[in-house]
Scaffold this motif. Sequence first.
Motif, mmCIF file in Angstrom:
data_model
loop_
_atom_site.group_PDB
_atom_site.id
_atom_site.type_symbol
_atom_site.label_atom_id
_atom_site.label_comp_id
_atom_site.label_asym_id
_atom_site.label_seq_id
_atom_site.Cartn_x
_atom_site.Cartn_y
_atom_site.Cartn_z
ATOM 1 N N PHE A 1 20.947 -71.899 28.577
ATOM 2 C CA PHE A 1 21.211 -71.266 29.781
ATOM 3 C C PHE A 1 22.578 -72.033 30.229
ATOM 4 C CE2 PHE A 1 21.926 -69.282 33.936
ATOM 5 C CZ PHE A 1 21.950 -67.827 33.416
ATOM 6 N N SER A 2 23.043 -72.984 29.823
ATOM 7 C CA SER A 2 24.088 -73.890 30.395
ATOM 8 C C SER A 2 25.960 -74.232 29.892
ATOM 9 C CB SER A 2 24.256 -75.386 30.861
ATOM 10 O OG SER A 2 24.131 -75.978 29.262
ATOM 11 N N LYS A 3 25.497 -73.409 28.678
ATOM 12 C CA LYS A 3 26.131 -72.729 27.711
ATOM 13 C C LYS A 3 26.518 -71.528 27.482
ATOM 14 C CE LYS A 3 25.371 -76.810 24.670
ATOM 15 N NZ LYS A 3 24.988 -77.425 23.675
ATOM 16 N N VAL A 4 25.676 -70.379 28.282
ATOM 17 C CA VAL A 4 25.940 -68.912 28.120
ATOM 18 C C VAL A 4 26.726 -68.978 29.142
ATOM 19 C CG1 VAL A 4 24.015 -66.382 29.065
ATOM 20 C CG2 VAL A 4 23.369 -68.430 28.145
ATOM 21 N N SER A 5 27.910 -67.858 28.819
ATOM 22 C CA SER A 5 28.812 -67.341 30.034
ATOM 23 C C SER A 5 28.395 -65.919 30.551
ATOM 24 C CB SER A 5 30.357 -67.335 29.375
ATOM 25 O OG SER A 5 30.379 -68.432 29.249
ATOM 26 N N LYS B 1 27.636 -65.800 35.847
ATOM 27 C CA LYS B 1 26.553 -66.032 36.139
ATOM 28 C C LYS B 1 26.613 -66.147 38.084
ATOM 29 C CE LYS B 1 25.202 -70.082 32.852
ATOM 30 N NZ LYS B 1 25.300 -70.923 32.752
ATOM 31 N N ASN B 2 27.546 -65.195 38.097
ATOM 32 C CA ASN B 2 28.067 -65.449 39.722
ATOM 33 C C ASN B 2 27.986 -64.044 39.874
ATOM 34 O OD1 ASN B 2 28.895 -67.265 40.094
ATOM 35 N ND2 ASN B 2 31.320 -67.603 39.346
ATOM 36 N N SER C 1 12.612 -70.873 27.044
ATOM 37 C CA SER C 1 14.425 -70.125 27.445
ATOM 38 C C SER C 1 14.591 -69.220 28.371
ATOM 39 C CB SER C 1 15.144 -70.178 26.089
ATOM 40 O OG SER C 1 15.296 -71.695 26.132
ATOM 41 N N SER C 2 13.279 -68.102 28.284
ATOM 42 C CA SER C 2 13.399 -66.509 28.059
ATOM 43 C C SER C 2 12.988 -66.761 29.981
ATOM 44 C CB SER C 2 12.357 -65.608 27.366
ATOM 45 O OG SER C 2 12.430 -65.310 26.575
ATOM 46 N N SER D 1 16.680 -67.691 36.135
ATOM 47 C CA SER D 1 17.626 -67.964 36.995
ATOM 48 C C SER D 1 19.116 -66.819 37.322
ATOM 49 C CB SER D 1 18.687 -68.916 35.555
ATOM 50 O OG SER D 1 17.779 -69.802 35.092
ATOM 51 N N LEU D 2 18.957 -65.661 36.436
ATOM 52 C CA LEU D 2 19.273 -64.609 37.144
ATOM 53 C C LEU D 2 18.464 -63.505 38.767
ATOM 54 C CD1 LEU D 2 19.908 -63.385 33.836
ATOM 55 C CD2 LEU D 2 21.549 -64.614 35.081
#
Length: 223
Positions: A37-41, A64-65, A193-194, A200-201
């Motif tokens: 997820f750190s590489k997801v924009s 992510k914001n 990951s799911s 996180s969202l």
Amino acid sequence: MKSMFGISDYLYPKTLEEAEQIQKEFLKKIILHPLDFSKVSLIAGVDVSYVGDQALGVVVVINKNFELIELTHERIEVTFPYVPGFLAFREAPVILKCFEKLKNVPDVVLFDGQGIAHPRRLGIASHVGILLDIPTIGVAKSILYGKCERPSDVGQATELKDKNGEVIGFCYLSKKNTKPIVISPGYKVNLESSLHIVKSLLNGFKLPEPVRLAHHYSQKLKS
């Protein structure tokens, strides 16, 4: 994203037998692996509602914001009946029309529906993920297939298992005084990951922000 052309055979089966055969073929294409997820924009959320005999599809893309980057929508006539377990054939055509309009390609897509937590392991998140070749996650409001214990506390996840005991997703209590949401990987995302991505969202609501926003704009467009 993959081209939208040449996939009509996978969207418009003439019978339930044909539809089930398509699902069995697609099951061979399912890939589940970790997604960092750190590489997801950019993250997309998908919602489909109905206006008479038409399906109204909405796709939102956020960062992510939780800032809205893009919104697309489309309305087309529904050609497939409502049959549990075959939702993709009813809703995928309008969803794909929405994705054709997108200028920003998301890194992962969240659906209001199932991923592999499905009798044939091919819910709408898995089906459309294969067609688009984009990582997808299913976030449903109820269980279609499998069993899990109800989480007792907010932030707790319990394993959703099929009749053979295989874990196919999670029941996750995201907010007080609500029913758990059902999280299952769709395509190119694994179980862990799911769960991590959906958690996180969350933005103080029951549903993760991309799905919540897509539903919000869907109802707004309907009215």
